[in-house]
Write a protein that holds these residues in place. Structure first.
Motif, PDB file in Angstrom:
ATOM      1  N   GLU A 252       0.818  -1.203   0.000  1.00  0.00           N
ATOM      2  CA  GLU A 252       0.000   0.000   0.000  1.00  0.00           C
ATOM      3  C   GLU A 252       0.865   1.271   0.000  1.00  0.00           C
ATOM      4  O   GLU A 252       2.046   1.240   0.365  1.00  0.00           O
ATOM      5  CB  GLU A 252      -0.901   0.027   1.240  1.00  0.00           C
ATOM      6  N   PRO A 253       0.287   2.428  -0.400  1.00  0.00           N
ATOM      7  CA  PRO A 253       1.009   3.698  -0.287  1.00  0.00           C
ATOM      8  C   PRO A 253       1.345   4.028   1.168  1.00  0.00           C
ATOM      9  O   PRO A 253       0.763   3.468   2.101  1.00  0.00           O
ATOM     10  CB  PRO A 253       0.027   4.715  -0.879  1.00  0.00           C
ATOM     11  N   VAL A 254       2.255   4.951   1.370  1.00  0.00           N
ATOM     12  CA  VAL A 254       2.633   5.414   2.703  1.00  0.00           C
ATOM     13  C   VAL A 254       1.416   6.053   3.373  1.00  0.00           C
ATOM     14  O   VAL A 254       0.621   6.747   2.730  1.00  0.00           O
ATOM     15  CB  VAL A 254       3.793   6.421   2.607  1.00  0.00           C
ATOM     16  N   ALA A 255       1.277   5.814   4.679  1.00  0.00           N
ATOM     17  CA  ALA A 255       0.060   6.225   5.386  1.00  0.00           C
ATOM     18  C   ALA A 255      -0.003   7.715   5.694  1.00  0.00           C
ATOM     19  O   ALA A 255      -1.073   8.320   5.621  1.00  0.00           O
ATOM     20  CB  ALA A 255      -0.051   5.429   6.692  1.00  0.00           C
ATOM     21  N   PHE A 256       1.148   8.335   6.066  1.00  0.00           N
ATOM     22  CA  PHE A 256       1.141   9.725   6.499  1.00  0.00           C
ATOM     23  C   PHE A 256       2.180  10.534   5.727  1.00  0.00           C
ATOM     24  O   PHE A 256       3.222  10.004   5.330  1.00  0.00           O
ATOM     25  CB  PHE A 256       1.454   9.841   7.994  1.00  0.00           C
ATOM     26  N   ILE A 257       1.924  11.806   5.565  1.00  0.00           N
ATOM     27  CA  ILE A 257       2.892  12.704   4.946  1.00  0.00           C
ATOM     28  C   ILE A 257       3.981  13.039   5.959  1.00  0.00           C
ATOM     29  O   ILE A 257       3.691  13.372   7.115  1.00  0.00           O
ATOM     30  CB  ILE A 257       2.212  13.995   4.459  1.00  0.00           C
ATOM     31  N   ALA A 258       5.233  12.947   5.534  1.00  0.00           N
ATOM     32  CA  ALA A 258       6.347  13.318   6.413  1.00  0.00           C
ATOM     33  C   ALA A 258       6.329  14.823   6.643  1.00  0.00           C
ATOM     34  O   ALA A 258       6.073  15.603   5.721  1.00  0.00           O
ATOM     35  CB  ALA A 258       7.666  12.888   5.795  1.00  0.00           C
ATOM     36  N   THR A 259       6.592  15.225   7.878  1.00  0.00           N
ATOM     37  CA  THR A 259       6.559  16.651   8.215  1.00  0.00           C
ATOM     38  C   THR A 259       7.934  17.216   8.538  1.00  0.00           C
ATOM     39  O   THR A 259       8.082  18.430   8.659  1.00  0.00           O
ATOM     40  CB  THR A 259       5.634  16.891   9.418  1.00  0.00           C
ATOM     41  N   SER A 260       8.935  16.362   8.673  1.00  0.00           N
ATOM     42  CA  SER A 260      10.273  16.829   9.002  1.00  0.00           C
ATOM     43  C   SER A 260      11.068  17.133   7.747  1.00  0.00           C
ATOM     44  O   SER A 260      10.753  16.655   6.644  1.00  0.00           O
ATOM     45  CB  SER A 260      11.015  15.781   9.838  1.00  0.00           C
ATOM     46  N   LEU A 261      12.105  17.923   7.900  1.00  0.00           N
ATOM     47  CA  LEU A 261      12.971  18.303   6.794  1.00  0.00           C
ATOM     48  C   LEU A 261      13.546  17.046   6.150  1.00  0.00           C
ATOM     49  O   LEU A 261      14.056  16.163   6.818  1.00  0.00           O
ATOM     50  CB  LEU A 261      14.111  19.195   7.307  1.00  0.00           C
ATOM     51  N   GLY A 262      13.475  16.964   4.858  1.00  0.00           N
ATOM     52  CA  GLY A 262      13.961  15.787   4.140  1.00  0.00           C
ATOM     53  C   GLY A 262      12.825  14.913   3.672  1.00  0.00           C
ATOM     54  O   GLY A 262      12.909  14.258   2.635  1.00  0.00           O
ATOM     55  N   GLY A 263      11.718  14.886   4.433  1.00  0.00           N
ATOM     56  CA  GLY A 263      10.509  14.222   3.984  1.00  0.00           C
ATOM     57  C   GLY A 263      10.592  12.721   3.800  1.00  0.00           C
ATOM     58  O   GLY A 263       9.868  12.159   2.978  1.00  0.00           O
ATOM     59  N   PHE A 264      11.436  12.039   4.583  1.00  0.00           N
ATOM     60  CA  PHE A 264      11.548  10.583   4.402  1.00  0.00           C
ATOM     61  C   PHE A 264      10.256   9.888   4.797  1.00  0.00           C
ATOM     62  O   PHE A 264       9.706  10.117   5.873  1.00  0.00           O
ATOM     63  CB  PHE A 264      12.700  10.024   5.230  1.00  0.00           C
ATOM     64  N   ALA A 265       9.782   9.021   3.912  1.00  0.00           N
ATOM     65  CA  ALA A 265       8.575   8.236   4.179  1.00  0.00           C
ATOM     66  C   ALA A 265       8.657   6.933   3.415  1.00  0.00           C
ATOM     67  O   ALA A 265       9.168   6.891   2.289  1.00  0.00           O
ATOM     68  CB  ALA A 265       7.325   9.019   3.771  1.00  0.00           C
ATOM     69  N   THR A 266       8.148   5.856   4.018  1.00  0.00           N
ATOM     70  CA  THR A 266       8.231   4.551   3.376  1.00  0.00           C
ATOM     71  C   THR A 266       7.094   3.661   3.860  1.00  0.00           C
ATOM     72  O   THR A 266       6.491   3.916   4.906  1.00  0.00           O
ATOM     73  CB  THR A 266       9.589   3.876   3.681  1.00  0.00           C
TER      74      THR A 266
END
Length: 392
Positions: A252-266
């Motif tokens: 599935e797609p990532v559940a939440f939008i990253a809010t920290s600098l760099g935006g890492f999400a997986t």
């Protein structure tokens, strides 16, 4: 408060003994409900090692104990696995449970074929399963694709004392080739930190399964907040060690939008356990840096699925699925851990869940036990979560 999601499926959950309840129509209904959790404090020491990085869990009903591998990469101590016991009667549906009932008994060093321990950053142990029929342990090395090194993912067999036994034959399509990012034309193989993360043994003990956390570079981009990723489940014939059928598992797609600098999400397939013929309970674990997930600011979101590969296309002869018409593994959501609540009404704070096993009976019911890998970070959890299997 217990959260139950139900699914009707044709399967036989078996763990040494049959635990299925057959309805008149031949199907089986089952769901998962929350028993409680325990959390090992950060930097807990055992026999000269720091307990952490627990990325798999497997229960041995003959001993009543568990095995858990550490993905330390031989940084703080040599690559290793632990033998431990979990007293589920002491697990608590609380937001601050402690570690009552969690006892570590032994730590075993994983050995190279030459008998030495693995050197620093030369291996990344992730999944592990104990084969009680053959008295062997299977484990996987996630592999590496980075600016510092390329390493092929691997699946290996060892003896209970950690000594090397043999290597399974991984198809070359999984080997990282091309750029270190894996996003350019001609790149092939696993993405970095998205390779072999999990292992499962078939109910008949003839087949070993592993899965990539996300797709291969030649087939599918990594999961994002907008799109999922097409991971591969790869099977092996245990007797010969040769690869067999392969299936596409759609993450599935990532559940939440990253809010920290760099935006890492997986998001990725981080663990699974067989519950029937090509049928599994799978873990999809999402992480978004800085996101405030339900239960607290862990950034993690974890969902458990029933996954059925019986009608999935065998893609073992397909080098790339791009442009191909295939049937992926079917999935049904069993439990979203973000919906689970403790007895005081607080949301369960979920860690980096990567390990899953079928556990012992508890209150007359069979269980599923999960473990979280804390990545040796003071901000993350070494967490055990116990769930009941409810059948109608």
């Amino acid at each position: 408060m217990r959260i139950i999601r139900w699914v009707r499926i044709a399967l036989a959950i078996s763990f040494g003994i049959t635990v299925s309840v057959h309805a008149a129509d031949g199907s089986v209904g089952f769901g998962l409900s929350y028993i409680g959790q325990q959390i090992v404090p950060g930097k807990t020491r055992f026999n000269g090692t720091t307990i952490g990085g627990l990325s798999s869990l497997d229960y041995n009903p003959a001993t009543g104990r568990y095995l858990a591998i550490s993905d330390d990469r031989s940084k703080t101590s040599p690559a290793r696995f632990y033998e431990l016991s979990l007293d589920l009667s002491q697990f608590e549906p609380s937001d601050a449970p402690g570690m009552k009932g969690v006892t570590f008994h032994a730590v075993i060093t994983i050995q190279r074929p030459d008998g030495d321990a693995f050197k620093r950053n030369s291996v990344d142990p992730e999944g592990m399963r104990f084969d009680r029929v053959r008295n062997k342990i299977y484990w996987c090395d996630e592999g590496q694709r980075s600016i510092s090194a390329f390493r092929n993912p691997g699946v290996r067999e060892m003896n209970p004392d950690g000594s090397h036994s043999r290597e399974f034959s991984v198809p070359p399509r999984y080997y990282p080739r091309g750029s270190n990012m894996g996003i350019f034309p001609g790149d092939k193989g696993i993405y970095n930190n998205l390779g072999f993360e999990s292992l499962a043994i078939s109910i008949d003990r003839d087949t070993l399964y592993t899965g990539t956390e996300n797709g291969l570079a030649q087939e599918s981009p990594p999961a994002t907040i907008l799109t999922g990723s097409r991971a591969r489940i790869l099977s092996f014939d245990i007797a010969s060690g040769k690869p067999a059928a392969e299936y596409i598992y759609e993450v599935e797609p990532v559940a939440f939008i990253a809010t920290s600098l760099g935006g890492f999400a997986t998001n990725g397939l981080t663990g699974f356990v067989a519950i029937g013929d090509r049928q599994f309970i799978t873990i999809e674990r999402a992480f978004s840096l800085g996101a405030v997930a339900p239960g607290g600011s862990t950034g993690f979101n974890v969902q458990l699925y029933y996954a059925d590969a019986r009608d999935a296309t065998d893609i073992s002869e397909i080098k790339s699925i791009v442009g191909q018409s295939i049937q992926p593994v079917t999935k049904t959501l069993l439990l979203d851990l973000s919906e689970v609540k403790n007895t005081d009404g607080s949301r369960l704070a979920v860690g980096n869940i990567e390990g899953i096993t079928l556990g012992p009976r508890f209150n007359g019911k069979h269980t599923v036990v999960l473990v979280a890998d804390n990545n040796f970070s003071k901000k993350q959890l070494t967490q055990f979560i116990a769930l009941e299997i409810n059948q109608d």
